[in-house]
Scaffold this active site. Sequence first.
Site, mmCIF file in Angstrom:
data_model
loop_
_atom_site.group_PDB
_atom_site.id
_atom_site.type_symbol
_atom_site.label_atom_id
_atom_site.label_comp_id
_atom_site.label_asym_id
_atom_site.label_seq_id
_atom_site.Cartn_x
_atom_site.Cartn_y
_atom_site.Cartn_z
ATOM 1 N N HIS A 15 -6.015 -5.540 -3.725
ATOM 2 C CA HIS A 15 -6.971 -5.681 -2.634
ATOM 3 C C HIS A 15 -7.346 -7.139 -2.385
ATOM 4 O O HIS A 15 -8.243 -7.407 -1.587
ATOM 5 C CB HIS A 15 -8.229 -4.860 -2.913
ATOM 6 C CG HIS A 15 -8.067 -3.404 -2.613
ATOM 7 N ND1 HIS A 15 -9.077 -2.476 -2.779
ATOM 8 C CD2 HIS A 15 -6.996 -2.710 -2.129
ATOM 9 C CE1 HIS A 15 -8.628 -1.277 -2.438
ATOM 10 N NE2 HIS A 15 -7.379 -1.395 -2.040
ATOM 11 N N ASP B 151 -10.652 -9.648 1.245
ATOM 12 C CA ASP B 151 -10.937 -11.021 0.833
ATOM 13 C C ASP B 151 -11.091 -11.856 2.099
ATOM 14 O O ASP B 151 -10.105 -12.157 2.768
ATOM 15 C CB ASP B 151 -9.798 -11.542 -0.045
ATOM 16 C CG ASP B 151 -9.870 -13.035 -0.309
ATOM 17 O OD1 ASP B 151 -10.898 -13.647 0.039
ATOM 18 O OD2 ASP B 151 -8.891 -13.578 -0.845
ATOM 19 N N ARG C 177 0.830 -1.208 0.000
ATOM 20 C CA ARG C 177 0.000 0.000 0.000
ATOM 21 C C ARG C 177 0.864 1.258 0.000
ATOM 22 O O ARG C 177 0.514 2.267 -0.627
ATOM 23 C CB ARG C 177 -0.925 -0.030 1.218
ATOM 24 C CG ARG C 177 -1.971 1.074 1.243
ATOM 25 C CD ARG C 177 -2.975 0.837 2.352
ATOM 26 N NE ARG C 177 -3.945 1.927 2.420
ATOM 27 C CZ ARG C 177 -4.243 2.591 3.522
ATOM 28 N NH1 ARG C 177 -3.640 2.282 4.670
ATOM 29 N NH2 ARG C 177 -5.131 3.560 3.505
ATOM 30 N N PRO D 193 -7.045 7.806 -5.040
ATOM 31 C CA PRO D 193 -8.438 7.441 -5.325
ATOM 32 C C PRO D 193 -9.238 7.222 -4.049
ATOM 33 O O PRO D 193 -8.758 6.628 -3.080
ATOM 34 C CB PRO D 193 -8.299 6.136 -6.122
ATOM 35 C CG PRO D 193 -6.921 6.183 -6.696
ATOM 36 C CD PRO D 193 -6.086 6.881 -5.668
ATOM 37 N N ASN E 168 -3.947 8.822 4.038
ATOM 38 C CA ASN E 168 -2.718 8.200 4.523
ATOM 39 C C ASN E 168 -2.700 7.960 6.027
ATOM 40 O O ASN E 168 -1.704 7.463 6.559
ATOM 41 C CB ASN E 168 -1.503 9.070 4.151
ATOM 42 C CG ASN E 168 -1.211 9.045 2.666
ATOM 43 O OD1 ASN E 168 -1.615 8.121 1.967
ATOM 44 N ND2 ASN E 168 -0.506 10.052 2.184
ATOM 45 N N HIS F 198 0.488 4.517 -2.554
ATOM 46 C CA HIS F 198 0.254 5.859 -2.020
ATOM 47 C C HIS F 198 1.432 6.791 -2.286
ATOM 48 O O HIS F 198 1.253 8.005 -2.297
ATOM 49 C CB HIS F 198 -0.050 5.780 -0.524
ATOM 50 C CG HIS F 198 -1.441 5.334 -0.231
ATOM 51 N ND1 HIS F 198 -2.308 6.041 0.565
ATOM 52 C CD2 HIS F 198 -2.138 4.237 -0.660
ATOM 53 C CE1 HIS F 198 -3.478 5.405 0.623
ATOM 54 N NE2 HIS F 198 -3.389 4.302 -0.100
ATOM 55 N N ASP F 199 2.594 6.243 -2.520
ATOM 56 C CA ASP F 199 3.731 7.069 -2.908
ATOM 57 C C ASP F 199 3.626 7.468 -4.374
ATOM 58 O O ASP F 199 3.676 8.653 -4.715
ATOM 59 C CB ASP F 199 5.040 6.322 -2.657
ATOM 60 C CG ASP F 199 6.261 7.171 -2.973
ATOM 61 O OD1 ASP F 199 6.265 8.367 -2.590
ATOM 62 O OD2 ASP F 199 7.209 6.658 -3.590
#
Length: 329
Positions: free
Chosen positions: A198, A247, A68, A168, A100, A72-73
């Site tokens: 995900h 999941d 993640r 997003p 974040n 995010h970077d």
Amino acid sequence: MASSAKSTSSSWLAPLIVCCALLACTANGHFLYVGYYDRSCPNAQDIVHSVMASKVATQPAMAPAVLRLFFHDCFVNGCDASVLLDSTSHMESDKAAEPNDSLAGFDVIDEIKSRLERACPGVVSCADVIALASRDAVSLLGGPTWNVPLGRKDARTANVSAADAYLPSPHANLTKLLDAFATHGLDGQDMVALSGAHTVGMARCQNYRARVYGYDGEGKIIDPAFAEERRRTCHAVGGDNIMAPFDEHSPLTFDNTYYKDLVARRGLLTSDQALYGCGGPFDNLVRTYSKDSERFARDFATAMVKMGNIPPLPDMPVEVRLNCRRINY
């Protein structure tokens, strides 16, 4: 538990070596290529893998956390390790952005960087550490592996407003998702493949409450039994930080169950289910990934390389940080 990427009989779990372009030029003139550290720090990838393997063996949840971090970077002004910077009196960190505030895995990156600094002082960038560690995070949970072009540099500043703007939203519809990925040169197939990350990890109640209670207008595209299951722990009010796995069947195995869940209308986030179920352009691709794990593995690895090539902003001052949490001076 995480499995070693080197020992398995399953074709899905076996390492998938993806051939990628040898060169990619960033906007500020730095070239990325697979053998970037072959002479300057030949053990760099072994060091990254060693630390990741040790951490994931005892804390499997560190793998999706590190993966993640890479997303995010790269989605905020390019893959430049700005997400790792701590706030100072002169700069507010990307960590302060709302998307974040639940990031983890920083200590793992710190340990890798410390080991690299002892072996090859001032050579391996923090941005490359994240890229390599995220690749190993996937393979250590049973997913594919790939060749990572290297040579990224580290930003000397952060941009919290960009983090708020460009990451997003978990409530995004398909149009907004496509726009967010297109901003970074990623197409619809890249978006659907990368969303497969995900298949591991967890989300907070505050990010899926709207979906399971129908507040987001997507109530018709959810399996009622699944919605009821999630409502048992994620109440209409309070408990924002209660977690649920994306999941529920194999939350720490990197497989294609995520897409099977979408077909069954059991995607956890609105932005997950947006990929499938309304007769949209990606329904067929989601169905393909749900049935063909090797196709998903190939496309995911290719898209990870493509995302990893997102450059920093033109003329952005960069360096190789000695400590990933702060600039060199």
